[in-house]
Design a protein around this motif. Structure first.
Motif, PDB file in Angstrom:
ATOM      1  N   MET A 266      -6.419  19.889  -0.355  1.00 58.50           N
ATOM      2  CA  MET A 266      -6.449  18.427  -0.289  1.00 58.50           C
ATOM      3  C   MET A 266      -6.191  17.849  -1.676  1.00 58.50           C
ATOM      4  O   MET A 266      -6.805  18.243  -2.658  1.00 58.50           O
ATOM      5  N   THR A 267      -5.240  16.924  -1.764  1.00 60.91           N
ATOM      6  CA  THR A 267      -4.945  16.275  -3.036  1.00 60.91           C
ATOM      7  C   THR A 267      -6.040  15.263  -3.378  1.00 60.91           C
ATOM      8  O   THR A 267      -6.793  14.818  -2.508  1.00 60.91           O
ATOM      9  N   LEU A 268      -6.095  14.863  -4.636  1.00 58.37           N
ATOM     10  CA  LEU A 268      -7.119  13.908  -5.062  1.00 58.37           C
ATOM     11  C   LEU A 268      -6.945  12.557  -4.380  1.00 58.37           C
ATOM     12  O   LEU A 268      -7.922  11.827  -4.199  1.00 58.37           O
ATOM     13  N   SER A 269      -5.721  12.199  -4.000  1.00 56.89           N
ATOM     14  CA  SER A 269      -5.506  10.926  -3.314  1.00 56.89           C
ATOM     15  C   SER A 269      -5.556  11.080  -1.789  1.00 56.89           C
ATOM     16  O   SER A 269      -5.290  10.122  -1.062  1.00 56.89           O
ATOM     17  N   GLY A 270      -5.932  12.276  -1.305  1.00 54.22           N
ATOM     18  CA  GLY A 270      -6.110  12.486   0.126  1.00 54.22           C
ATOM     19  C   GLY A 270      -4.800  12.741   0.856  1.00 54.22           C
ATOM     20  O   GLY A 270      -3.794  13.136   0.262  1.00 54.22           O
ATOM     21  N   ARG A 271      -4.815  12.523   2.153  1.00 49.04           N
ATOM     22  CA  ARG A 271      -3.619  12.733   2.959  1.00 49.04           C
ATOM     23  C   ARG A 271      -2.506  11.800   2.508  1.00 49.04           C
ATOM     24  O   ARG A 271      -2.749  10.667   2.096  1.00 49.04           O
ATOM     25  N   GLN A 272      -1.277  12.300   2.605  1.00 49.42           N
ATOM     26  CA  GLN A 272      -0.101  11.553   2.185  1.00 49.42           C
ATOM     27  C   GLN A 272       0.702  11.160   3.424  1.00 49.42           C
ATOM     28  O   GLN A 272       1.034  12.011   4.253  1.00 49.42           O
TER      29      GLN A 272
ATOM     30  N   VAL B 109       2.064   6.291   1.307  1.00 50.47           N
ATOM     31  CA  VAL B 109       0.746   5.661   1.401  1.00 50.47           C
ATOM     32  C   VAL B 109      -0.289   6.770   1.416  1.00 50.47           C
ATOM     33  O   VAL B 109      -0.070   7.829   2.018  1.00 50.47           O
ATOM     34  N   VAL B 110      -1.419   6.540   0.738  1.00 53.17           N
ATOM     35  CA  VAL B 110      -2.421   7.602   0.630  1.00 53.17           C
ATOM     36  C   VAL B 110      -3.717   7.211   1.320  1.00 53.17           C
ATOM     37  O   VAL B 110      -4.041   6.028   1.473  1.00 53.17           O
ATOM     38  N   GLU B 111      -4.440   8.232   1.709  1.00 50.67           N
ATOM     39  CA  GLU B 111      -5.705   8.070   2.431  1.00 50.67           C
ATOM     40  C   GLU B 111      -6.772   7.410   1.567  1.00 50.67           C
ATOM     41  O   GLU B 111      -7.516   6.532   2.032  1.00 50.67           O
ATOM     42  N   VAL B 112      -6.868   7.830   0.301  1.00 52.04           N
ATOM     43  CA  VAL B 112      -7.903   7.307  -0.584  1.00 52.04           C
ATOM     44  C   VAL B 112      -7.521   5.900  -1.037  1.00 52.04           C
ATOM     45  O   VAL B 112      -6.477   5.689  -1.666  1.00 52.04           O
TER      46      VAL B 112
ATOM     47  N   CYS C 147      -3.696   1.532  -9.336  1.00 52.72           N
ATOM     48  CA  CYS C 147      -2.330   1.449  -8.845  1.00 52.72           C
ATOM     49  C   CYS C 147      -2.269   1.478  -7.320  1.00 52.72           C
ATOM     50  O   CYS C 147      -2.691   2.438  -6.680  1.00 52.72           O
ATOM     51  N   GLY C 148      -1.746   0.409  -6.735  1.00 52.57           N
ATOM     52  CA  GLY C 148      -1.460   0.347  -5.319  1.00 52.57           C
ATOM     53  C   GLY C 148      -2.638   0.170  -4.391  1.00 52.57           C
ATOM     54  O   GLY C 148      -2.468   0.191  -3.165  1.00 52.57           O
ATOM     55  N   ALA C 149      -3.848  -0.011  -4.908  1.00 55.98           N
ATOM     56  CA  ALA C 149      -5.050   0.025  -4.077  1.00 55.98           C
ATOM     57  C   ALA C 149      -5.221  -1.235  -3.236  1.00 55.98           C
ATOM     58  O   ALA C 149      -4.755  -2.325  -3.579  1.00 55.98           O
ATOM     59  N   THR C 150      -5.924  -1.056  -2.117  1.00 56.10           N
ATOM     60  CA  THR C 150      -6.387  -2.158  -1.276  1.00 56.10           C
ATOM     61  C   THR C 150      -7.768  -2.590  -1.759  1.00 56.10           C
ATOM     62  O   THR C 150      -8.660  -1.746  -1.915  1.00 56.10           O
ATOM     63  N   LEU C 151      -7.948  -3.885  -1.999  1.00 51.96           N
ATOM     64  CA  LEU C 151      -9.159  -4.391  -2.637  1.00 51.96           C
ATOM     65  C   LEU C 151      -9.949  -5.241  -1.642  1.00 51.96           C
ATOM     66  O   LEU C 151      -9.633  -6.397  -1.415  1.00 51.96           O
ATOM     67  N   VAL C 152     -10.937  -4.643  -1.031  1.00 52.29           N
ATOM     68  CA  VAL C 152     -11.835  -5.326  -0.090  1.00 52.29           C
ATOM     69  C   VAL C 152     -13.253  -4.799  -0.291  1.00 52.29           C
ATOM     70  O   VAL C 152     -13.433  -3.648  -0.699  1.00 52.29           O
TER      71      VAL C 152
END
Length: 298
Positions: free
Chosen positions: A1-7, A19-22, A50-55
């Motif tokens: 598993m990559t640090l950013s999760g599933r790709q 798009v990444v899971e994390v 970078c690229g994150a969803t902020l909620v």
């Protein structure tokens, strides 16, 4: 598993996005093999958000403190250098896959009650590519709890450019928020007559920013910002639900030989849980939805 999760790789025509899971993040977006956004390796933590969803809030909350419906609340301080709570609660969570096809993917996260956030919220983000118009991102949030909940949303894409001094920026903003040393708003001023008046677009030159803007021009329900580079650049569009923009220029994006201009659509101002500027309050069962996107420029 990559640090950013599933790709999750999306394609449409010459467009490709990962798009990444994390964090339900946009790790890479390119057209015809040329990066439109700054990217990072799959096995790395997303640099500079970078690229994150902020909620359920974007940007910063002063000292992580706020009051809601008569209750004083304290969030964890996730920006230790300034003692702020920053960029919400979904940035480092693994979002669940809801649906995927060749050109789109939807991810969902239940934001559970926790210290400083005694509310229940379900958030969903859908990334979709189109061969003509590029990338569209649609976000929804639903109050799944029994009480009212404060809410804000934002996104953190960096548009790639070879160098800032060879980049022109257009922002549809009439007002800049004045920030203190902790990056919290303490006032505002019109951009007219200042170096931050980018409404007609102009080269950045020596101007560098980590600034919040509001009073955004929206035409036919859509606002538009542009970052133009020697190779074309890109347009960030957003619907009227996003009343604020944070713009952050980065001379050297970590791990790359490019610069970046973050154009961050936000529904509310930094520290909105305290100021109320753009803050939404979702009633039990209430659902919010909004869209934004990126269109590469020739």
């Amino acid at each position: 598993m990559t640090l950013s999760g599933r790709q999750f790789t999306l394609t449409a025509g010459g467009h490709e996005a990962t798009v990444v899971e994390v964090g339900a993040g946009l790790r890479r977006y390119a057209r015809d093999g040329v990066d439109v956004t700054c990217s990072y390796p799959a096995d790395a933590l997303a640099p500079k958000c970078c690229g994150a969803t902020l909620v359920p809030w974007p940007n910063r909350l002063r000292a992580g403190k706020y009051a809601f419906d008569g209750t004083d609340l304290q969030l964890a301080l996730t920006e230790p250098a300034t003692g702020n709570a920053i960029h919400g609660l979904g940035r480092w969570e693994r979002w669940s896959l809801v649906d995927q096809d060749a050109a789109s993917v939807s991810l969902e996260l239940d934001i559970v009650p926790q210290t400083g956030w005694p509310f229940e919220l379900s958030a969903r983000v859908t990334y979709a590519l189109d061969a003509g118009s590029g990338l569209t991102v649609t976000a929804t949030a639903t109050n799944t709890g029994s009480g009212r909940a404060p809410f804000g949303a934002g996104f953190h894409p960096y548009l790639a450019t070879p160098a800032l001094d060879r980049t022109a920026v257009r922002l549809p903003a009439a007002t800049r928020l004045l920030l203190d040393e902790l990056q919290i708003p303490v006032g505002s001023e019109p951009v007219e007559g200042t170096p931050y008046d980018l409404r007609d677009g102009r080269p950045l030159g020596a101007l560098r920013m980590d600034d919040a803007f509001t009073d955004l021009q929206v035409i036919d329900g859509r606002g538009v910002a542009e970052v133009r580079t020697p190779h074309g650049g890109a347009r960030v569009w957003f619907d009227a639900a996003f009343g604020h923009l944070q713009v952050f220029t980065l001379e050297n994006f970590p791990g790359s030989d490019t610069a970046g201009v973050a154009v961050e659509p936000m529904t509310c101002a930094p520290d909105a849980f305290n100021s109320g500027a753009g803050l939404m309050v979702l009633e039990p069962g209430e659902r919010w939805s909004a869209s934004w996107g990126i269109t590469p420029l020739d």
